[in-house]
Design a protein around this motif. Structure first.
Motif, PDB file in Angstrom:
ATOM      1  N   THR A   1     -45.115  -0.292 -41.658  1.00 31.15           N
ATOM      2  CA  THR A   1     -44.591  -1.559 -41.151  1.00 31.15           C
ATOM      3  C   THR A   1     -44.622  -2.690 -42.153  1.00 31.15           C
ATOM      4  OG1 THR A   1     -46.784  -2.086 -40.277  1.00 31.15           O
ATOM      5  CG2 THR A   1     -45.250  -0.994 -38.785  1.00 31.15           C
TER       6      THR A   1
ATOM      7  N   ILE B   1     -40.606  -4.660 -40.848  1.00 30.69           N
ATOM      8  CA  ILE B   1     -39.949  -4.580 -39.550  1.00 30.69           C
ATOM      9  C   ILE B   1     -40.281  -5.799 -38.697  1.00 30.69           C
ATOM     10  CG2 ILE B   1     -41.837  -3.253 -38.538  1.00 30.69           C
ATOM     11  CD1 ILE B   1     -38.058  -2.958 -37.736  1.00 30.69           C
TER      12      ILE B   1
ATOM     13  N   VAL C   1     -37.334  -8.057 -37.075  1.00 33.74           N
ATOM     14  CA  VAL C   1     -37.221  -8.222 -35.619  1.00 33.74           C
ATOM     15  C   VAL C   1     -37.441  -9.680 -35.223  1.00 33.74           C
ATOM     16  CG1 VAL C   1     -38.233  -7.571 -33.409  1.00 33.74           C
ATOM     17  CG2 VAL C   1     -37.847  -5.835 -35.157  1.00 33.74           C
TER      18      VAL C   1
ATOM     19  N   HIS D   1     -32.321  -2.373 -40.409  1.00 33.25           N
ATOM     20  CA  HIS D   1     -33.028  -2.285 -39.128  1.00 33.25           C
ATOM     21  C   HIS D   1     -32.067  -2.452 -37.962  1.00 33.25           C
ATOM     22  CE1 HIS D   1     -32.503  -6.636 -39.231  1.00 33.25           C
ATOM     23  NE2 HIS D   1     -32.845  -6.658 -37.952  1.00 33.25           N
ATOM     24  N   SER D   2     -30.818  -2.859 -38.242  1.00 38.65           N
ATOM     25  CA  SER D   2     -29.832  -3.112 -37.197  1.00 38.65           C
ATOM     26  C   SER D   2     -28.500  -2.468 -37.567  1.00 38.65           C
ATOM     27  CB  SER D   2     -29.633  -4.619 -36.998  1.00 38.65           C
ATOM     28  OG  SER D   2     -28.528  -4.879 -36.160  1.00 38.65           O
TER      29      SER D   2
ATOM     30  N   GLN E   1     -32.229   2.999 -34.925  1.00 38.29           N
ATOM     31  CA  GLN E   1     -32.052   2.395 -36.249  1.00 38.29           C
ATOM     32  C   GLN E   1     -33.344   1.731 -36.719  1.00 38.29           C
ATOM     33  OE1 GLN E   1     -29.044   2.753 -37.809  1.00 38.29           O
ATOM     34  NE2 GLN E   1     -29.876   1.872 -39.682  1.00 38.29           N
ATOM     35  N   GLN E   2     -34.046   1.071 -35.821  1.00 39.19           N
ATOM     36  CA  GLN E   2     -35.318   0.440 -36.190  1.00 39.19           C
ATOM     37  C   GLN E   2     -36.376   1.480 -36.552  1.00 39.19           C
ATOM     38  OE1 GLN E   2     -36.427  -2.239 -33.047  1.00 39.19           O
ATOM     39  NE2 GLN E   2     -34.749  -3.658 -33.446  1.00 39.19           N
TER      40      GLN E   2
ATOM     41  N   PHE F   1     -29.847   0.762 -31.333  1.00 40.91           N
ATOM     42  CA  PHE F   1     -30.652  -0.215 -32.091  1.00 40.91           C
ATOM     43  C   PHE F   1     -32.084   0.297 -32.271  1.00 40.91           C
ATOM     44  CE2 PHE F   1     -27.079  -2.823 -31.270  1.00 40.91           C
ATOM     45  CZ  PHE F   1     -27.133  -3.904 -32.132  1.00 40.91           C
TER      46      PHE F   1
ATOM     47  N   TYR G   1     -35.659   2.711 -39.938  1.00 40.50           N
ATOM     48  CA  TYR G   1     -36.031   1.689 -40.924  1.00 40.50           C
ATOM     49  C   TYR G   1     -37.544   1.698 -41.181  1.00 40.50           C
ATOM     50  CZ  TYR G   1     -36.272  -2.929 -43.147  1.00 40.50           C
ATOM     51  OH  TYR G   1     -36.508  -3.969 -44.021  1.00 40.50           O
ATOM     52  N   ILE G   2     -38.322   1.846 -40.104  1.00 40.24           N
ATOM     53  CA  ILE G   2     -39.778   1.886 -40.249  1.00 40.24           C
ATOM     54  C   ILE G   2     -40.210   3.087 -41.083  1.00 40.24           C
ATOM     55  CG2 ILE G   2     -41.948   2.210 -38.988  1.00 40.24           C
ATOM     56  CD1 ILE G   2     -40.735   0.591 -36.710  1.00 40.24           C
TER      57      ILE G   2
ATOM     58  N   ASP H   1     -34.323 -11.634 -35.636  1.00 33.37           N
ATOM     59  CA  ASP H   1     -33.361 -11.281 -34.588  1.00 33.37           C
ATOM     60  C   ASP H   1     -33.670 -12.009 -33.284  1.00 33.37           C
ATOM     61  OD1 ASP H   1     -31.664  -9.638 -35.964  1.00 33.37           O
ATOM     62  OD2 ASP H   1     -32.763  -7.792 -35.524  1.00 33.37           O
TER      63      ASP H   1
END
Length: 356
Positions: free
Chosen positions: A9, A20, A24, A188-189, A176-177, A173, A180-181, A27
């Motif tokens: 993370t 992340i 987030v 991440h999006s 995808q996150q 979504f 990304y992690i 967002d």
């Protein structure tokens, strides 16, 4: 185990990718601003419908225009959206793994306009779709269409399919996150992938370039009237966008507090703390020719001027009408026909007498 979680993370010192949590958080920033502003506009519209009612009626369109201006200003100036710039992030084109362009260089035109459309248009269309689904559900509950009509079958099928479509959208979504992690994706999006960009942190060179751009002045003077007009318009729009940006930056925490304060979890506490005496009767607003006068007999509907059938009250004003009359009126005008108070279909309350 904790070391593994920290590795997943948090970005390393040499990595330019945001964690992340940063991704987030930026967002959720704009997602929290809109409901708070919407509540403020609703309070204004309910306090003075004649003056501020149009703000509530056209809130989505006004908001998307301001959002368009704000995001365009930040993309052109900082290569980032408002929330991304707030968290010291910027956008760079995909595949740019070498020397990163400075934040003041801006995005290529293709990525710039794709980013702008995805930042502004997708949330607007999603909000409109959610409102449409909500209104269709209300119509399904208070339906005046025949049960076998093709329109009723169509929107019932649409209502049945919408939760699965929304689940697929949110799941996209979430996946995808997770990628990304785990380091399997650069975004991440999915919106960033569609725009052809990725997020990176601002560097010291970026901050210096931004300071120079703010302090710098134009060295060349243009004498063309057309260019002077274009420059004046551009400066005016930039000034408005800068004011919006500064105001949002200062008030973002206040707006988030309002969003928390008026959340459903705190409604009971708020009611106990702000208990007020019984309010006075509603004020009759002057709407000219569109004003509906009250009949002398209390059993007569003010709209059709006949004995009420299926009596229904408006919770916003307390006046009683025929259900069909007030349903059609509120659906068309979004206000009480007597007082002018902002009213929606959910404010219709059917009355049942002991005889019925």
């Amino acid at each position: 185990m904790a070391e593994l979680g920290a590795h997943l993370t948090a970005a390393s010192a040499g990595d330019d990718r945001p964690s992340i949590f940063e991704a987030v958080a930026q967002d959720s920033l704009m997602a929290a601003v809109k409901p708070a502003l919407q509540h403020l506009v609703k309070v204004l519209a309910e306090s003075n419908p004649g003056r501020y009612g149009f703000l509530w009626q056209w809130f989505d369109e006004i908001y998307v225009l301001l959002d368009l201006l704000l995001q365009q200003h930040h993309l052109a100036r900082c290569s980032a959206s408002f929330s991304e710039n707030f968290y010291s992030l910027k956008r760079i084109p995909m595949g740019d793994c070498g020397q990163q362009p400075l934040v003041t260089a801006g995005l290529p035109k293709r990525q710039h306009w794709k980013s702008l459309l995805l930042l502004v248009l997708v949330p607007y269309l999603k909000g409109k779709l959610e409102k449409l689904v909500s209104s269709l559900r209300e119509e399904d509950e208070y339906s005046i269409h025949p049960p076998s009509s093709s329109w009723k079958r169509f929107y019932r099928a649409f209502l049945a399919a919408y939760p699965f479509v929304n689940m697929t959208w949110e799941g996209w979504f979430l996946i995808q996150q997770l990628c990304y992690i785990l380091g399997k994706a650069q975004h991440h999006s999915p919106m960033l992938r569609l725009a052809g960009v990725r997020l990176v942190r601002l560097t010291a060179e970026d901050l210096q370039a931004l300071e120079k751009k703010m302090a710098g002045t134009t060295s060349s003077q243009t004498h063309s009237i057309k260019r002077q007009v274009q420059s004046a318009v551009r400066k005016a729009l930039g000034g408005i966008a800068f004011s919006l940006s500064t105001g949002l930056s200062v008030s973002v925490f206040f707006l988030q507090f309002l969003d928390w304060w008026y959340s459903s979890e705190n409604q009971e506490t708020i009611k106990s703390l702000t208990a007020l005496p019984t309010p006075p009767p509603p004020v009759h607003l002057d709407h000219g020719a569109s004003t509906v006068l009250l009949p002398k007999l209390k059993t007569v509907c003010p709209l059709c001027r006949k004995i009420r059938v299926n009596a229904t009250a408006l919770s916003t004003s307390g006046f009683v009408f025929c259900y069909r009359c007030v349903y059609n009126y509120v659906k068309t005008h979004q206000r009480c026909p007597i007082t002018g108070y902002t009213t929606e279909l959910q404010h219709l309350v059917k009355l049942y007498s002991p005889e019925s």
